[in-house]
Design a protein around this motif. Sequence first.
Motif, PDB file in Angstrom:
ATOM      1  N   GLY A   1      39.682  42.114  41.614  1.00 46.44           N
ATOM      2  CA  GLY A   1      39.618  43.128  40.576  1.00 46.44           C
ATOM      3  C   GLY A   1      40.952  43.806  40.375  1.00 46.44           C
ATOM      4  N   ALA A   2      41.088  44.444  39.204  1.00 43.72           N
ATOM      5  CA  ALA A   2      42.280  45.242  38.889  1.00 43.72           C
ATOM      6  C   ALA A   2      41.834  46.675  38.729  1.00 43.72           C
ATOM      7  CB  ALA A   2      42.972  44.729  37.631  1.00 43.72           C
ATOM      8  N   GLY A   3      41.449  47.284  39.831  1.00 46.16           N
ATOM      9  CA  GLY A   3      40.859  48.614  39.766  1.00 46.16           C
ATOM     10  C   GLY A   3      41.849  49.752  39.782  1.00 46.16           C
ATOM     11  N   SER A   4      43.113  49.454  40.030  1.00 49.51           N
ATOM     12  CA  SER A   4      44.098  50.533  40.092  1.00 49.51           C
ATOM     13  C   SER A   4      44.633  50.841  38.699  1.00 49.51           C
ATOM     14  CB  SER A   4      45.264  50.133  41.008  1.00 49.51           C
ATOM     15  OG  SER A   4      45.910  48.989  40.511  1.00 49.51           O
ATOM     16  N   GLY A   5      44.716  52.123  38.372  1.00 48.90           N
ATOM     17  CA  GLY A   5      45.199  52.514  37.057  1.00 48.90           C
ATOM     18  C   GLY A   5      46.716  52.433  36.973  1.00 48.90           C
ATOM     19  N   PHE A 187      39.509  28.570  44.907  1.00 45.58           N
ATOM     20  CA  PHE A 187      39.336  28.854  43.487  1.00 45.58           C
ATOM     21  C   PHE A 187      39.506  30.353  43.260  1.00 45.58           C
ATOM     22  CE2 PHE A 187      37.254  24.958  44.453  1.00 45.58           C
ATOM     23  CZ  PHE A 187      37.366  24.165  43.324  1.00 45.58           C
ATOM     24  N   ALA A 188      39.957  30.714  42.072  1.00 43.15           N
ATOM     25  CA  ALA A 188      40.195  32.127  41.762  1.00 43.15           C
ATOM     26  C   ALA A 188      39.663  32.441  40.373  1.00 43.15           C
ATOM     27  CB  ALA A 188      41.693  32.450  41.829  1.00 43.15           C
ATOM     28  N   GLY A 189      39.329  33.710  40.159  1.00 41.11           N
ATOM     29  CA  GLY A 189      38.842  34.125  38.854  1.00 41.11           C
ATOM     30  C   GLY A 189      38.851  35.635  38.732  1.00 41.11           C
ATOM     31  N   GLY A 190      38.336  36.121  37.615  1.00 44.27           N
ATOM     32  CA  GLY A 190      38.270  37.562  37.390  1.00 44.27           C
ATOM     33  C   GLY A 190      39.624  38.152  37.048  1.00 44.27           C
ATOM     34  N   ASP A 191      39.776  39.442  37.316  1.00 47.06           N
ATOM     35  CA  ASP A 191      41.011  40.151  36.976  1.00 47.06           C
ATOM     36  C   ASP A 191      42.236  39.521  37.628  1.00 47.06           C
ATOM     37  OD1 ASP A 191      39.358  41.859  35.660  1.00 47.06           O
ATOM     38  OD2 ASP A 191      39.660  43.570  36.988  1.00 47.06           O
ATOM     39  N   ALA A 192      42.052  38.952  38.827  1.00 43.55           N
ATOM     40  CA  ALA A 192      43.187  38.379  39.551  1.00 43.55           C
ATOM     41  C   ALA A 192      43.825  37.233  38.778  1.00 43.55           C
ATOM     42  CB  ALA A 192      42.730  37.886  40.930  1.00 43.55           C
ATOM     43  N   VAL A 193      43.051  36.595  37.894  1.00 49.56           N
ATOM     44  CA  VAL A 193      43.562  35.493  37.079  1.00 49.56           C
ATOM     45  C   VAL A 193      43.805  35.945  35.644  1.00 49.56           C
ATOM     46  CG1 VAL A 193      42.994  33.233  36.095  1.00 49.56           C
ATOM     47  CG2 VAL A 193      42.513  33.713  38.504  1.00 49.56           C
ATOM     48  N   ALA A 197      40.083  42.835  32.869  1.00 52.56           N
ATOM     49  CA  ALA A 197      39.091  42.365  31.907  1.00 52.56           C
ATOM     50  C   ALA A 197      37.750  42.994  32.253  1.00 52.56           C
ATOM     51  CB  ALA A 197      39.031  40.833  31.913  1.00 52.56           C
ATOM     52  N   SER A 198      36.658  42.280  31.996  1.00 52.05           N
ATOM     53  CA  SER A 198      35.330  42.851  32.192  1.00 52.05           C
ATOM     54  C   SER A 198      34.573  42.121  33.292  1.00 52.05           C
ATOM     55  CB  SER A 198      34.520  42.761  30.887  1.00 52.05           C
ATOM     56  OG  SER A 198      34.231  41.409  30.592  1.00 52.05           O
ATOM     57  N   VAL A 199      33.483  42.748  33.747  1.00 49.51           N
ATOM     58  CA  VAL A 199      32.625  42.116  34.750  1.00 49.51           C
ATOM     59  C   VAL A 199      32.028  40.832  34.194  1.00 49.51           C
ATOM     60  CG1 VAL A 199      30.499  42.400  36.070  1.00 49.51           C
ATOM     61  CG2 VAL A 199      32.111  44.297  35.901  1.00 49.51           C
ATOM     62  N   ILE A 200      31.655  40.834  32.917  1.00 47.03           N
ATOM     63  CA  ILE A 200      31.072  39.646  32.301  1.00 47.03           C
ATOM     64  C   ILE A 200      32.039  38.467  32.368  1.00 47.03           C
ATOM     65  CG2 ILE A 200      30.239  38.656  30.136  1.00 47.03           C
ATOM     66  CD1 ILE A 200      28.297  40.614  31.388  1.00 47.03           C
ATOM     67  N   GLU A 201      33.326  38.734  32.086  1.00 46.51           N
ATOM     68  CA  GLU A 201      34.315  37.656  32.133  1.00 46.51           C
ATOM     69  C   GLU A 201      34.525  37.167  33.563  1.00 46.51           C
ATOM     70  OE1 GLU A 201      37.353  38.604  28.514  1.00 46.51           O
ATOM     71  OE2 GLU A 201      36.859  40.259  29.857  1.00 46.51           O
ATOM     72  N   ALA A 202      34.442  38.065  34.533  1.00 42.75           N
ATOM     73  CA  ALA A 202      34.534  37.649  35.934  1.00 42.75           C
ATOM     74  C   ALA A 202      33.354  36.757  36.309  1.00 42.75           C
ATOM     75  CB  ALA A 202      34.590  38.880  36.837  1.00 42.75           C
ATOM     76  N   GLU A 203      32.166  37.118  35.824  1.00 41.98           N
ATOM     77  CA  GLU A 203      30.992  36.287  36.092  1.00 41.98           C
ATOM     78  C   GLU A 203      31.135  34.908  35.448  1.00 41.98           C
ATOM     79  OE1 GLU A 203      27.761  38.616  34.661  1.00 41.98           O
ATOM     80  OE2 GLU A 203      27.665  39.869  36.450  1.00 41.98           O
ATOM     81  N   ALA A 204      31.715  34.860  34.260  1.00 38.73           N
ATOM     82  CA  ALA A 204      31.936  33.571  33.598  1.00 38.73           C
ATOM     83  C   ALA A 204      32.893  32.709  34.410  1.00 38.73           C
ATOM     84  CB  ALA A 204      32.487  33.791  32.193  1.00 38.73           C
TER      85      ALA A 204
END
Length: 440
Positions: A1-5, A187-193, A197-204
């Motif tokens: 995740g990219a949780g830091s502002g 494998f990698a996904g979500g904000d790290a890639v 973005a959104s949770v939905i895109e991470a799930e995709a």
Amino acid sequence: GAGSGRRLGVCGEQGWGVFDAIDFLREVKAGAPPAIGPSVVVVGGGNSAMDAARTARRLVEKDGRVTVVYRRTRAQMPAAAEEIEEALDEGVVLEELWGPARVVRGDQGAVLGLECVQMELGPKDPSGRRRPIPLEGTEKIFAAQSIIVAAGQGRPDGPPLLEGLRTTADGRIAAGPGGKIHIEGVFAGGDAVRGAASVIEAEADARDAMRAIALLEGLAQKPEPKSGKSADPRALLIRKHQRLWPGSTSNEASRCLACDELCALCVTVCPNRANIMYEMEPEAHDAPIFVAGKNAAEALQKTARFEVKQRFQVANIKDWCNACGNCAAFCPTAGDPYRDKPRVALSGEKSPAPGETLFCLDGAQRWKIDSGDMSVAWNGRLFELRTPTAIAQISADLKVQNLAFVTNIQEGTVLELARPFHLALIGRAMHRAMAVLVRE
């Protein structure tokens, strides 16, 4: 995740009194809101900025003030239109075209305000929005006891395990199809890639990785689960436009419009019935790419992939539309259907407006669809493509029959046919829809 502002990167922002929007909202939700004083400045223009501003407005004293400072105009703010409107209705003040320059602090370090500089909009940046440019000598201080920063999310914060991975120039993990990275079996996904973005895109991304892993392991893939919902578009449209009354407020309030199956609210709310729904077959194609040679067009050994994923599409009949904006008011995705959707001219051939995709009927079998600098016409047997650089004939099964670059075109000019192929399919589907409409 990219949780830091993201930080503002200005002098004085370190220390008490400057809060990250997500941290601020998290503390409020936990029942321990920070002391922010009677006057607050929120920096940003997204939904998080609106959430922070509306929350702060509830926390300040009755006569307190919450100001949102944004470096572009309201029209360029990424927040949902209704979020902005509701924030303003609650008393939040919006200051457009101001960019942060420094946090003003007193002798004891307390925040006194945010100094900003006036901006003007210049050329477009890579995001397609006009770049804000500071104007010298226009500094202004917005008084505040607290500043809440909602300027987007920063790079993903990963544990030491992420060190040594191949990354992109902006700090994201470099991943290929299915999220596969350079380390075998990882494998990698979500904000790290993707970046923030959104949770939905991470799930995709997780689903794509799951399929890639299944193929790698030789595992049988399970079929997609069925929702069991109705796929009848007519029944769905009737459900959307009917009200349940009188005396059934609870029924009406709890009624699901099944937007996950079919949106088309703009079709049901148009008072002139100018918005219509038509159907396309989902399909995918590899469109050829040509380059202008010395004497003729040459086919390259590569293609451009395009897909039609959405079965039900919407068009606007230009002759019947009076631009009342009702469809825009009801659009759940903040669109302008009467401007954004392909438009149909029933009363003869017309020229498209800037940015418009226009479909014109020309007899029972002939039609033409224009989109910017490109047009595709159907003569009853072939698609005829015209662009500023080339003229082509394409068969009904999307095979190029003839192609010629216009005279004096520069050698090496490239023509990708993915977009005209897509236009041809849209035009064909709209032609069929118009035939049904005329019969009805």
